[in-house]
Design a protein around this motif. Sequence first.
Motif, short mmCIF file in Angstrom:
data_model
loop_
_atom_site.label_atom_id
_atom_site.label_comp_id
_atom_site.label_asym_id
_atom_site.label_seq_id
_atom_site.Cartn_x
_atom_site.Cartn_y
_atom_site.Cartn_z
N LEU A 194 82.89 -15.10 65.03
CA LEU A 194 82.01 -14.53 65.65
C LEU A 194 80.77 -14.25 65.37
O LEU A 194 79.67 -13.80 66.10
CB LEU A 194 82.57 -13.60 66.73
N THR A 195 80.64 -14.28 64.13
CA THR A 195 79.44 -13.47 63.46
C THR A 195 78.24 -13.94 63.81
O THR A 195 76.83 -13.64 64.04
CB THR A 195 79.65 -13.55 61.92
N GLN A 196 78.23 -15.55 64.07
CA GLN A 196 76.78 -16.26 64.48
C GLN A 196 76.79 -16.60 65.66
O GLN A 196 75.71 -17.26 66.34
CB GLN A 196 76.95 -17.49 63.50
N ILE A 197 77.70 -15.89 66.74
CA ILE A 197 77.34 -16.19 68.07
C ILE A 197 76.12 -15.79 68.60
O ILE A 197 75.79 -14.33 68.59
CB ILE A 197 78.62 -15.60 68.95
N ARG A 198 75.13 -16.40 69.18
CA ARG A 198 74.20 -16.09 69.58
C ARG A 198 73.97 -15.93 71.17
O ARG A 198 72.94 -15.46 72.00
CB ARG A 198 72.75 -16.67 69.09
N HIS A 199 74.81 -16.92 71.79
CA HIS A 199 74.87 -17.21 73.13
C HIS A 199 76.12 -17.01 73.90
O HIS A 199 77.16 -17.67 73.21
CB HIS A 199 74.22 -18.86 73.29
N LEU A 200 76.40 -16.41 74.75
CA LEU A 200 77.83 -16.09 75.49
C LEU A 200 77.38 -16.57 76.89
O LEU A 200 76.50 -16.31 77.75
CB LEU A 200 78.10 -14.79 75.62
N VAL A 201 78.24 -17.53 77.34
CA VAL A 201 78.22 -18.04 78.98
C VAL A 201 79.68 -17.56 79.47
O VAL A 201 80.70 -17.94 79.12
CB VAL A 201 78.04 -19.49 78.95
N LEU A 213 83.76 -7.71 70.84
CA LEU A 213 83.61 -8.11 69.49
C LEU A 213 82.50 -8.98 69.09
O LEU A 213 82.29 -9.31 67.77
CB LEU A 213 84.95 -9.13 69.26
N LEU A 214 81.68 -9.27 70.07
CA LEU A 214 80.47 -10.28 69.87
C LEU A 214 79.11 -9.32 69.36
O LEU A 214 79.20 -8.02 69.48
CB LEU A 214 80.26 -10.90 71.05
N PRO A 215 78.45 -10.24 68.46
CA PRO A 215 77.18 -9.43 67.99
C PRO A 215 76.29 -9.18 69.33
O PRO A 215 76.37 -9.74 70.37
CB PRO A 215 76.38 -10.61 67.56
N GLU A 216 75.86 -7.84 69.27
CA GLU A 216 75.08 -7.12 70.49
C GLU A 216 73.72 -7.81 70.61
O GLU A 216 73.44 -8.17 71.86
CB GLU A 216 75.00 -5.64 70.10
N ASP A 217 73.22 -8.33 69.69
CA ASP A 217 71.97 -9.01 69.78
C ASP A 217 72.37 -10.60 70.26
O ASP A 217 72.10 -11.36 69.32
CB ASP A 217 71.22 -9.26 68.43
N ARG A 218 72.48 -10.86 71.28
CA ARG A 218 73.06 -12.05 71.79
C ARG A 218 72.49 -12.29 73.08
O ARG A 218 72.26 -11.26 73.89
CB ARG A 218 74.42 -12.23 71.77
#
Length: 242
Positions: free
Chosen positions: A148-155, A177-182
């Motif tokens: 998940l370290t490179q996840i920038r978009h969550l739908v 668990l996702l990056p906050e900056d997304r």
Amino acid sequence: MPHNQSENQFTEYKLSKPLAQALELLGYTTPTEIQKMVIPAMLEGRSIVARSRTGTGKTLAFAVPLCQLAAWEENLPQALVLEPSRELAVQVSQEILNVGRKKRLKVPAVFGGFPIDKQIQSLRQKSHIVVGTPGRVMDHIRRGSLQLTQIRHLVIDEADLMLDMGFLEEVREIISLLPEDRQTCLFSATLDEQVQRLAGEAVKDPLFICQDQEIQAPSSIRQSVYETDQEQKYEALKQVLM
């Protein structure tokens, strides 16, 4: 007859050539109302909470920006799309794959009821956008097969259905668990209290989009209702089809 370039309103979004070609081949030229509101906002990096009924073109609304913003060179997933069911995960991943095909984007779908080993093999390869059900996504996270370290978009798609099916805790755990900056985009047919609570937890400074127009049946379709007793349904259907 080929489409006139001036008729293709998707060109207004200044999409990459591979993406524009894919949309043209798929026959998409005029965005629906929800697409007109969502695509430019997502391309600008805005997080969104959108109310939109099924059949409005919602999937393409987030598929286009996700494919446009994805970098082919990266190996780890850059976007995660959560769906409430296996059928929706397969359907949505296929649509995103079709939009990103000319860009050679990899869009694996992960869901229960399917051998997890094959999904692990798929995730070990280059993956740009992952589509999955919350339970199976968590399985892969725990196994270390979904990074998940490179996840920038969550739908979060079909949020109301997701919560009705009891996935709230899994969705919350994944979000934690996702990056906050997304960028986070939540789509739902209804925005009841439970969905609004989830949106408040998951989506920072959202743009609210409400698509309230009813879906009208095309004028070429005639709708009729025939009332019959339960035991006469089959015979009545045969008469209608003759």
